[in-house]
Design a protein around this motif. Structure first.
Motif, short mmCIF file in Angstrom:
data_model
loop_
_atom_site.label_atom_id
_atom_site.label_comp_id
_atom_site.label_asym_id
_atom_site.label_seq_id
_atom_site.Cartn_x
_atom_site.Cartn_y
_atom_site.Cartn_z
N GLY A 89 0.99 -1.18 0.07
CA GLY A 89 0.00 0.01 0.06
C GLY A 89 0.82 1.22 0.06
O GLY A 89 2.03 1.08 0.65
N ILE A 90 0.47 2.52 -0.23
CA ILE A 90 1.31 3.59 -0.34
C ILE A 90 0.39 4.65 0.49
O ILE A 90 -0.82 4.74 0.59
CB ILE A 90 1.06 4.36 -1.71
CG1 ILE A 90 1.68 3.26 -2.76
CG2 ILE A 90 1.97 5.49 -1.64
CD1 ILE A 90 1.53 3.73 -4.21
N GLU A 91 1.06 5.31 1.44
CA GLU A 91 0.56 6.22 2.42
C GLU A 91 0.53 7.64 1.30
O GLU A 91 1.51 8.29 1.20
CB GLU A 91 1.60 6.56 3.50
CG GLU A 91 0.83 7.36 4.30
CD GLU A 91 1.92 7.60 5.66
OE1 GLU A 91 1.60 8.15 6.94
OE2 GLU A 91 3.13 7.18 5.67
N GLU A 100 11.48 1.02 7.70
CA GLU A 100 10.32 1.34 6.88
C GLU A 100 10.81 1.43 5.50
O GLU A 100 11.90 1.66 5.04
CB GLU A 100 10.02 2.76 7.39
CG GLU A 100 9.53 3.02 8.66
CD GLU A 100 8.87 4.29 9.05
OE1 GLU A 100 9.37 5.29 8.47
OE2 GLU A 100 8.15 4.50 9.86
N LYS A 117 7.57 8.75 -0.62
CA LYS A 117 6.23 8.13 -0.19
C LYS A 117 6.46 6.70 0.58
O LYS A 117 7.17 6.06 0.13
CB LYS A 117 5.27 7.90 -1.20
CG LYS A 117 4.68 9.09 -2.02
CD LYS A 117 4.81 9.22 -3.52
CE LYS A 117 4.61 10.25 -4.05
NZ LYS A 117 5.77 11.09 -4.48
N ARG A 118 5.81 6.65 1.75
CA ARG A 118 6.04 5.46 2.59
C ARG A 118 5.33 4.43 2.18
O ARG A 118 3.87 4.55 1.77
CB ARG A 118 5.92 5.72 3.96
CG ARG A 118 6.18 4.61 5.00
CD ARG A 118 6.09 5.01 6.25
NE ARG A 118 4.75 5.51 6.72
CZ ARG A 118 4.55 5.72 7.99
NH1 ARG A 118 5.59 5.44 8.96
NH2 ARG A 118 3.37 6.23 8.34
N LEU A 120 3.52 0.60 2.65
CA LEU A 120 2.78 -0.21 3.95
C LEU A 120 2.96 -1.69 3.63
O LEU A 120 2.29 -2.24 2.83
CB LEU A 120 1.34 0.34 3.98
CG LEU A 120 0.97 1.63 4.13
CD1 LEU A 120 -0.36 1.97 4.00
CD2 LEU A 120 1.79 2.36 5.25
N ASN A 125 -8.22 0.92 -3.17
CA ASN A 125 -7.07 1.52 -2.45
C ASN A 125 -6.07 1.52 -3.47
O ASN A 125 -5.95 0.57 -4.48
CB ASN A 125 -6.89 0.35 -1.24
CG ASN A 125 -7.62 0.50 -0.13
OD1 ASN A 125 -8.29 1.43 0.35
ND2 ASN A 125 -7.90 -0.65 0.29
#
Length: 156
Positions: free
Chosen positions: A29-31, A58, A83-84, A86, A117
């Protein structure tokens, strides 16, 4: 309101398959912020020079360009910000071990919507040498030529 189901691919990184041998694929996933998601829905994303890195346990993606949302005013973010991603800590540590031990890289392959998402498909990859790229191009062109000959014979 029910969630939309299915998978809709927004962008792919064609350069990744040219530059690297993809050994394994993962989903993350991307924050993101709201205006970034709206911009991705419009398809204004570029993965060409993007790569992933692990820092302090991370996972981050760098070099992924998401154009600013046209109707977003002060809420637009920097298009090139890191971008973090997930993923479970266990998966991140496993990837970190493979990267450090085997000299592999994490490369973004595609961005898609899965049940509303935003997901990023990343690949554990090993870089290709110049002769590997030439072999792949020659193989592709010979396959294309064989298909042409078969099609011509079928039409006769």
């Amino acid at each position: 309101m029910p969630k939309a189901s299915g998978v809709k691919v927004v962008s792919t990184n064609k350069k990744a398959y040219h530059e690297y041998h993809i050994l394994e694929k993962f989903e993350a996933g991307i924050e993101l912020f709201g205006t970034e998601v709206k911009s991705i829905r419009q398809g204004t994303i570029n993965l060409k020079d993007a790569f992933c890195m692990i820092k302090d346990g991370e996972l981050f993606v760098r070099g992924m360009h998401i154009s600013p949302y046209e109707k977003g005013n002060i809420f637009n973010r920097d298009p090139m910000r890191h971008k973090r991603l997930l993923m479970h800590k266990r998966e991140i540590m496993r990837l970190y071990g493979k990267i450090k031990q085997d000299g592999l890289a994490l490369i973004p392959i595609s961005v898609y919507f899965k049940n509303s998402n935003v997901k990023l498909e990343i690949g554990l990859a090993r870089g290709k040498k110049l002769h590997d790229k030439r072999d792949a191009a020659a193989e592709k062109s010979s396959a294309r030529e064989m298909d042409r000959h078969i099609k011509e014979r079928m039409l006769k």
